[in-house]
Design an enzyme around this catalytic site. Structure first.
Site, short mmCIF file in Angstrom:
data_model
loop_
_atom_site.label_atom_id
_atom_site.label_comp_id
_atom_site.label_asym_id
_atom_site.label_seq_id
_atom_site.Cartn_x
_atom_site.Cartn_y
_atom_site.Cartn_z
N GLY A 129 35.01 -13.21 25.29
CA GLY A 129 35.32 -13.01 26.71
C GLY A 129 34.57 -14.02 27.56
N HIS A 161 33.43 -19.66 17.91
CA HIS A 161 32.71 -20.76 17.23
C HIS A 161 31.44 -20.24 16.58
CE1 HIS A 161 34.69 -22.07 20.97
NE2 HIS A 161 35.20 -22.97 20.18
N ARG A 176 44.62 -12.47 19.18
CA ARG A 176 43.41 -13.30 19.15
C ARG A 176 42.25 -12.49 19.73
NH1 ARG A 176 43.75 -17.60 23.41
NH2 ARG A 176 45.27 -18.56 22.05
N ASP A 208 47.00 -15.47 27.09
CA ASP A 208 45.54 -15.46 27.23
C ASP A 208 45.10 -14.22 28.01
OD1 ASP A 208 45.22 -17.84 25.89
OD2 ASP A 208 44.78 -19.04 27.67
N ARG A 210 33.70 -23.48 30.28
CA ARG A 210 33.02 -24.16 29.14
C ARG A 210 31.57 -24.48 29.50
NH1 ARG A 210 37.57 -22.74 28.25
NH2 ARG A 210 36.36 -20.92 27.73
C1 LIG Z 1 40.71 -20.32 20.65
C2 LIG Z 1 40.00 -19.65 21.78
C3 LIG Z 1 40.73 -19.08 22.80
C4 LIG Z 1 40.08 -18.39 23.83
N1 LIG Z 1 40.82 -17.70 24.74
C5 LIG Z 1 40.18 -16.92 25.65
C6 LIG Z 1 40.89 -16.04 26.51
O1 LIG Z 1 42.12 -15.96 26.48
N2 LIG Z 1 40.19 -15.28 27.37
C7 LIG Z 1 38.81 -15.31 27.44
O2 LIG Z 1 38.20 -14.56 28.22
N3 LIG Z 1 38.12 -16.15 26.65
C8 LIG Z 1 38.75 -16.95 25.76
N4 LIG Z 1 38.03 -17.77 24.95
C9 LIG Z 1 36.57 -18.01 25.22
C10 LIG Z 1 35.71 -16.96 24.58
O3 LIG Z 1 35.84 -15.73 25.27
C11 LIG Z 1 34.23 -17.38 24.59
O4 LIG Z 1 33.81 -17.56 25.91
C12 LIG Z 1 33.95 -18.67 23.84
O5 LIG Z 1 34.70 -18.74 22.67
C13 LIG Z 1 32.45 -18.73 23.45
O6 LIG Z 1 32.14 -17.70 22.58
P1 LIG Z 1 31.89 -17.89 21.00
O7 LIG Z 1 32.62 -16.80 20.29
O8 LIG Z 1 32.25 -19.25 20.58
O9 LIG Z 1 30.37 -17.55 20.78
P2 LIG Z 1 29.05 -18.10 21.47
O10 LIG Z 1 27.97 -17.18 21.00
O11 LIG Z 1 29.24 -18.28 22.94
O12 LIG Z 1 28.88 -19.53 20.82
C14 LIG Z 1 28.59 -19.73 19.45
C15 LIG Z 1 28.27 -21.21 19.27
O13 LIG Z 1 29.45 -21.99 19.54
C16 LIG Z 1 29.12 -23.15 20.27
N5 LIG Z 1 29.74 -23.08 21.61
C17 LIG Z 1 30.34 -22.00 22.17
N6 LIG Z 1 30.83 -22.31 23.39
C18 LIG Z 1 30.50 -23.60 23.61
C19 LIG Z 1 30.75 -24.51 24.68
N7 LIG Z 1 31.42 -24.16 25.78
N8 LIG Z 1 30.29 -25.77 24.54
C20 LIG Z 1 29.63 -26.18 23.45
N9 LIG Z 1 29.37 -25.36 22.39
C21 LIG Z 1 29.81 -24.09 22.47
C22 LIG Z 1 27.62 -23.20 20.35
O14 LIG Z 1 27.16 -23.90 19.25
C23 LIG Z 1 27.24 -21.73 20.27
O15 LIG Z 1 25.94 -21.55 19.83
C24 LIG Z 1 38.66 -18.40 23.89
C25 LIG Z 1 37.92 -19.00 22.86
C26 LIG Z 1 38.57 -19.59 21.82
C27 LIG Z 1 37.76 -20.18 20.71
#
Ligand SMILES: Cc1cc2nc3c(=O)[nH]c(=O)nc-3n(C[C@H](O)[C@H](O)[C@H](O)COP(=O)(O)OP(=O)(O)OC[C@H]3O[C@@H](n4cnc5c(N)ncnc54)[C@H](O)[C@@H]3O)c2cc1C
Length: 308
Positions: free
Chosen positions: A188, A227, A184, A134, A289
């Site tokens: 962030g 997501h 991946r 990660d 989260r």
């Molecule tokens: C498999 C995976 C591994 C990850 N590993 C790391 C890592 O190693 N280091 C790191 O810095 N970050 C990591 N992350 C977190 C990432 O950086 C983002 O903070 C997180 O994924 C939210 O961004 P998003 O791309 O989903 O887009 P966003 O624009 O934040 O979200 C898009 C949509 O997804 C849904 N959503 C997103 N987050 C949430 C939530 N917490 N609760 C409810 N609904 C939500 C909502 O519907 C939102 O409108 C990881 C994420 C994933 C999916």
């Protein structure tokens, strides 16, 4: 605006004690962290894989303060791998690790983290699966990439994470894509200063697309950790343009977020991996989260008020 405030507050010990002790916390935590022990998590692994989903398992914990805690983290992953051996799921279930939990921030931490993570990578390979490192805050990344490169000499399938919000990431993506790595890409999740990272959502999203194109056009295996429905659609288009077939890239989402979308993508034939966290030291993971979605925080605060 709320996200950075929550992330900053999450570093306070007082806040940690307050949140951890609140009676309603557990119910809200369970949505994202569905178990505390391997025994809790094995039925969830069985349930999700039976639905055609793949998993990456995270034993929660970070920012440890003693070498003994780092050893305990290593052992927790080795115990998990012992259970996975019996399930015979191979690469359907891999591991995600945070090097801070393996001692990276302690004195001599780079070597300590490498020494602790190597047996986990070896044990994972022995059961036909792998490990992804990660990405934590930007000060840890040179060490993380160096450990990744070292591990890849013996275990080329070892993956790592890059974060679209950092200015450095396009260059990292080029290097990793050229070396054929599993990578991946995420937006962030840490609070980063304007000297090193984009601050605006639209800038981060644009960077995500630029970096994803580099990964898709490269020699490696892209893992789309998001997501965001727009980015998921763009990823499919970029994969198509790069001539990648199903199985030559994968989607990844977090357990507890957009579960219907996990199933929809898997039903379309995509590899869809669910990042599933478990364990007792859930505070840092949980706070990130909450910070990602203000509605989560509102729900949490409302539960505290109504039950408290
Ligand atoms: C498999 C995976 C591994 C990850 N590993 C790391 C890592 O190693 N280091 C790191 O810095 N970050 C990591 N992350 C977190 C990432 O950086 C983002 O903070 C997180 O994924 C939210 O961004 P998003 O791309 O989903 O887009 P966003 O624009 O934040 O979200 C898009 C949509 O997804 C849904 N959503 C997103 N987050 C949430 C939530 N917490 N609760 C409810 N609904 C939500 C909502 O519907 C939102 O409108 C990881 C994420 C994933 C999916």
């Amino acid at each position: 605006m709320l996200g950075p405030v929550i992330l900053a507050a999450s570093r306070s010990d007082r806040m940690r004690r307050l949140i951890s002790a609140a009676p309603v916390t557990k119910q809200v935590v369970d949505r994202f962290i569905p178990g505390e022990t391997v025994a809790d998590i094995v039925p969830i692994i069985e349930e999700l894989t039976a639905k055609g989903l793949e998993l990456t398992m995270d034993v929660v914990g970070e920012d440890i303060t003693t070498p003994e805690q780092a050893t305990a983290a290593r052992d927790a992953y080795l115990t998990l791998i012992d259970h996975l051996r019996e399930l015979e799921l191979g690469e359907k279930v891999e591991m995600s690790v945070k090097l801070s939990m393996f001692g990276q921030a302690l004195p001599g931490g780079h070597e300590l983290a490498l020494a602790n993570v190597r047996p986990v990578v070896e044990a994972a390979a022995a059961i036909g699966t792998t490990v992804t490192l990660d990405a934590e805050d930007h000060t840890t990344l040179d060490s993380m990439f160096a450990i990744h490169e070292e591990l890849r000499k013996d275990f080329p399938q070892t993956g790592c994470v890059i974060q679209a919000y950092l200015f450095r990431t396009e260059a990292d993506a080029r290097r990793l894509a050229a070396s054929g790595s599993r990578v991946r890409l995420v937006k962030g999740a840490y609070k980063e200063p304007a000297e090193v990272a984009y601050q605006q959502k639209h800038e981060i999203d644009k960077a995500y697309v630029r970096i994803l194109r580099i990964l898709m056009d490269g020699e490696g295996y892209p893992m789309i950790g998001s997501h965001d429905p727009r980015l998921i659609a763009i990823a499919q288009e970029l994969a198509h343009q790069a001539g990648r077939k199903l199985g030559e890239y994968e989607f990844q989402m977090l357990y507890g977020i957009r579960g219907d979308e996990h199933l929809r993508l898997a039903a379309e034939g995509h590899r869809m991996r669910v990042y599933t966290a478990y364990g007792t030291d859930w505070y840092g993971y949980f706070m990130r989260r909450l910070a990602e979605k203000p509605a989560n925080l509102r729900f949490f605060l409302r539960s505290m008020v109504s039950k408290g």
